[in-house]
Design an enzyme around this catalytic site. Structure first.
Site, PDB file in Angstrom:
ATOM      1  N   ASN A  11      48.850  30.169 -40.070  1.00 27.38           N
ATOM      2  CA  ASN A  11      49.831  30.628 -39.074  1.00 27.38           C
ATOM      3  C   ASN A  11      51.203  30.601 -39.746  1.00 27.38           C
ATOM      4  O   ASN A  11      51.750  29.530 -39.992  1.00 27.38           O
ATOM      5  CB  ASN A  11      49.780  29.678 -37.864  1.00 27.38           C
ATOM      6  N   LYS A  13      53.980  31.637 -38.569  1.00 23.71           N
ATOM      7  CA  LYS A  13      55.097  31.436 -37.628  1.00 23.71           C
ATOM      8  C   LYS A  13      56.206  32.441 -37.910  1.00 23.71           C
ATOM      9  O   LYS A  13      55.927  33.575 -38.285  1.00 23.71           O
ATOM     10  CB  LYS A  13      55.583  29.982 -37.697  1.00 23.71           C
ATOM     11  N   GLU A 169      45.377  21.062 -31.580  1.00 27.72           N
ATOM     12  CA  GLU A 169      46.577  20.788 -32.361  1.00 27.72           C
ATOM     13  C   GLU A 169      47.450  19.781 -31.636  1.00 27.72           C
ATOM     14  O   GLU A 169      48.245  20.158 -30.768  1.00 27.72           O
ATOM     15  CB  GLU A 169      47.368  22.091 -32.554  1.00 27.72           C
ATOM     16  N   GLY A 236      49.816  25.574 -40.698  1.00 28.06           N
ATOM     17  CA  GLY A 236      51.143  26.164 -40.634  1.00 28.06           C
ATOM     18  C   GLY A 236      51.808  26.100 -41.997  1.00 28.06           C
ATOM     19  O   GLY A 236      51.538  26.918 -42.885  1.00 28.06           O
TER      20      GLY A 236
HETATM   21  P1  PGA Z   1      51.606  22.656 -39.538  1.00 30.02           P
HETATM   22  O1  PGA Z   1      51.445  23.672 -38.299  1.00 30.02           O
HETATM   23  O2  PGA Z   1      50.394  22.824 -40.406  1.00 30.02           O
HETATM   24  O3  PGA Z   1      52.868  23.089 -40.226  1.00 30.02           O
HETATM   25  O4  PGA Z   1      51.699  21.284 -38.955  1.00 30.02           O
HETATM   26  C1  PGA Z   1      50.220  23.848 -37.681  1.00 30.02           C
HETATM   27  C2  PGA Z   1      50.323  24.862 -36.587  1.00 30.02           C
HETATM   28  O5  PGA Z   1      51.365  24.926 -35.938  1.00 30.02           O
HETATM   29  O6  PGA Z   1      49.375  25.636 -36.340  1.00 30.02           O
END
Ligand code: PGA
Length: 255
Positions: A11, A13, A169, A236
């Protein structure tokens, strides 16, 4: 040997311009060429979907949107429809991510309409649930996750649910560097599977893949994936770099 095929999502973002996304997609295409036993999905920002799809369409990497709206089209400034995502090459879509819930105020009933719309259109939802730190500290993890699952999946028929992917999550582990321990994650995954079995059927509950998300990185991926009810990851930060995302996938594939 895992019971269910692993699914690992990246992801991105609100990171990466289209040209930056193209660069990473090209690198991933080469690095992951021999990975066949894991489903890999990357979810770039909307403007990068079409060019990234051009690069990945003849590869083993699929693409997904990070959100959608439940109307087919109309005067909904800033939103994107299931058909638009499909036409851009998406097979998946992230729905109900904690940032959508907590930064943009999405509610379970809205998320439910999004899940339904995705399934109706043949897009596979990566449907996210998870508790905040305060909720965990107050012993509310199961209650919160149960509500998110029951309301988010309300009215979905068994025949449509087989495609569903759920992502657990915990909000306190997202982007914080703090990961749920494999035991903590496995406990909630098992609980989610029981809920899904009750909501749909035992066989569907056993079939639906449940990803873990929250600070997954090369150093913790394999241990998380070794747990019975953890069927992949939604990554993420560590998916933004082709090397670390590749490492997570290869380490997971070897479990
Ligand atoms: P992160 O995000 O791996 O940066 O903690 C995970 C997500 O939001 O799917």
């Amino acid at each position: 040997m895992k019971k269910r095929k692993l699914i690992i999502g990246g992801n991105w973002k609100m990171y990466k311009t289209p040209s930056e996304a193209i660069h990473v997609a090209k690198a991933l295409k080469v690095k992951l060429i021999n990975v066949a036993n894991v489903d890999v999905v990357i979810c770039p920002p909307f403007p990068a979907l079409v060019p990234v799809n051009e690069i990945l369409k003849e590869s083993n990497i699929k693409i997904g949107g990070q959100n959608l709206y439940w109307q087919d089209e109309g005067a909904f400034t800033g939103e994107v429809s299931a058909k638009m995502l499909l036409d851009a090459g998406c097979q998946y879509v992230v729905i109900g991510h904690s940032e959508r819930r907590h930064v943009f105020g999405e509610k379970n009933n809205e998320i439910n309409q999004k899940v339904k719309k995705a399934l109706e259109n043949g897009l596979i939802p990566m449907f996210c649930v998870g508790e905040t730190l305060e909720e965990r500290q107050n012993g509310l993890t199961e209650k919160v996750v149960e509500e998110q699952i029951r309301e988010g999946l309300s009215g979905i028929e068994i025949k449509d649910a087989s495609d569903l992917v759920v992502a657990y999550e915990p909000v306190w582990a997202i982007g914080t560097g703090e990961t749920a321990t494999p035991d903590q994650a496995e406990e909630v995954h098992r609980y989610i599977r029981e809920l899904l079995s009750g909501l749909f059927s035992l066989s569907l509950g056993n079939q639906i893949r449940i990803q873990y998300g929250g600070s997954v990185k090369p150093s913790n991926a394999a241990e998380l994936m070794s747990r019975e009810n953890i069927d992949g990851a939604l990554v993420g930060g560590a998916s933004l770099d082709a090397d670390s995302f590749t490492e997570i996938i290869k380490l997971s594939a070897s479990v």
